[in-house]
Design an enzyme around this catalytic site. Structure first.
Site, mmCIF file in Angstrom:
data_model
loop_
_atom_site.group_PDB
_atom_site.id
_atom_site.type_symbol
_atom_site.label_atom_id
_atom_site.label_comp_id
_atom_site.label_asym_id
_atom_site.label_seq_id
_atom_site.Cartn_x
_atom_site.Cartn_y
_atom_site.Cartn_z
ATOM 1 N N GLU A 247 -0.111 9.443 7.454
ATOM 2 C CA GLU A 247 -0.690 8.095 7.421
ATOM 3 C C GLU A 247 -2.192 8.295 7.563
ATOM 4 O O GLU A 247 -2.692 8.588 8.656
ATOM 5 C CB GLU A 247 -0.122 7.244 8.571
ATOM 6 C CG GLU A 247 1.388 7.014 8.516
ATOM 7 C CD GLU A 247 1.791 5.955 7.480
ATOM 8 O OE1 GLU A 247 0.909 5.443 6.765
ATOM 9 O OE2 GLU A 247 2.998 5.655 7.399
ATOM 10 N N HIS B 70 0.208 8.282 2.616
ATOM 11 C CA HIS B 70 0.334 6.837 2.915
ATOM 12 C C HIS B 70 -0.902 6.348 3.644
ATOM 13 O O HIS B 70 -1.706 7.125 4.166
ATOM 14 C CB HIS B 70 1.572 6.572 3.799
ATOM 15 C CG HIS B 70 2.864 6.727 3.058
ATOM 16 N ND1 HIS B 70 3.610 5.654 2.587
ATOM 17 C CD2 HIS B 70 3.552 7.845 2.685
ATOM 18 C CE1 HIS B 70 4.689 6.092 1.957
ATOM 19 N NE2 HIS B 70 4.689 7.435 2.009
ATOM 20 N N GLU C 158 -2.136 -0.380 -0.701
ATOM 21 C CA GLU C 158 -1.797 0.992 -0.305
ATOM 22 C C GLU C 158 -1.420 1.856 -1.508
ATOM 23 O O GLU C 158 -1.803 3.021 -1.571
ATOM 24 C CB GLU C 158 -0.646 0.989 0.716
ATOM 25 C CG GLU C 158 -0.302 2.393 1.213
ATOM 26 C CD GLU C 158 0.918 2.405 2.136
ATOM 27 O OE1 GLU C 158 1.427 1.319 2.481
ATOM 28 O OE2 GLU C 158 1.367 3.507 2.489
HETATM 29 ZN ZN ZN Z 1 3.260 3.652 3.040
#
Ligand code: ZN
Length: 316
Positions: free
Chosen positions: A280, A202, A147
């Site tokens: 996200e 993210h 990530e």
């Molecule tokens: Zn994250």
């Protein structure tokens, strides 16, 4: 008598004398006088309208041509001169509503977090009256694409797009092989920059069947009601822009139509007093989303969606 009357005025007189003599001759029945009298008419009106040689009888017949003839040039003259003067004036460039705006990009996590558990597990204020870990390692795709690498690449793509429009960009970290910074420090960077917008990037680590993106704002109001509303506006614009470019759909597992403003467990949002959203951008455990995230083209599309959302928010 008749010959003298007819030719005399035709060669010497100019206006009324011609008419008077001609009429007199007509009354006397000298019809041949009408022929030599006609050359006098063009001479009388030739200064105004060469197309009207047959109007010896009145001034009213001469009035329309002089009125209508100058009218056309006078109407055309301003139009003709306007283009010639326009290039002389210096062009005024349109104002850039994005110039001078400050955007903070927060790429989630960092490359050395996993190797430094003591540092990233340190407790820091969470903005909701408690504490939480300084930072986390983040997630990864099933085949190991981390990530922190995803967010770092995406952040730099977004940075280039924003800077190309004259926006000043501040990053919360300067590389992808460091530790932290802690979430409270990341929030402080946005506050200190007096950012017009903060975008935290993210990739999620949800169940494999979950996919799509969503953007969050805090359920709290650390910057007051106005900032809370602006954060919601920012999240909505980013959601709209990513959904519009079609890189991935809104999440099928969290939020409502790609936006979630109900959480209060996100310290980076709870501690921010400027318009902020955390997105996200796909679920890294999803085969569908991870294929996009691992693709340079996919990341470029996500970055373009983020940038367009920021542009729309700042321009509004
Ligand atoms: Zn994250």
């Amino acid at each position: 008598m008749s010959v003298r009357v007819c030719h005399g005025p035709a060669t010497r007189a100019r206006t009324a004398a011609v008419v008077g003599a001609t009429m007199l001759a007509a009354l006397l029945g000298v019809s041949s006088c009408m022929v030599p009298a006609t050359p006098a008419a063009p001479r009388a009106v030739s200064r105004t309208a060469s197309s009207l040689p047959s109007t010896p009888q009145s001034s009213t017949a001469q009035s329309p041509p002089p009125v209508s003839t100058p009218a056309a040039p006078s109407a055309a003259t301003p139009n003709a001169t306007a283009p010639s003067t326009a290039p002389v004036a210096p062009p005024t460039p349109p104002p850039n509503p994005l110039a001078g705006k400050v955007v903070v990009i927060d790429p989630g996590h960092n490359g050395a977090n996993a190797a430094n558990p003591a540092a990233i597990n340190k407790q820091v204020p969470d903005g909701a009256g408690g504490t939480k870990a300084c930072n986390t390692t983040g997630t990864a795709t099933n085949d190991g694409y981390a990530e922190h690498a995803f967010t770092w690449d995406l952040a730099n793509k977004l940075k280039s797009l924003l800077e190309s429009k004259g926006i000043t960009v501040v990053m919360t970290r300067q590389d992808d092989d460091g530790v932290g910074p802690c979430v409270n420090v990341r929030a402080q960077i946005g506050n200190d920059a007096h950012a017009n917008a903060v975008v935290s990037i993210h990739g999620d680590g949800a169940a494999a069947g979950s996919h799509g993106f969503f953007c969050m704002t805090t359920a709290l109001a650390p910057g007051g009601a106005a900032i809370k509303a602006q954060s919601a506006g920012l999240a909505g614009k980013v959601r709209d822009a990513i959904a519009a470019n079609g890189v991935m759909p809104v999440a099928n597992y969290e939020g409502t139509n790609g936006v979630n403003g109900t959480r209060s467990d996100l310290a980076g949002l709870n501690l921010s007093i400027v318009p902020t959203t955390m997105c996200e951008l796909g679920n890294m455990r999803s085969a569908i989303d991870s294929a996009i995230q691992k693709s340079d083209t996919g990341r470029a599309q996500i970055a373009a969606g983020l940038a367009n959302g920021v542009f729309a928010y700042l321009a509004g």
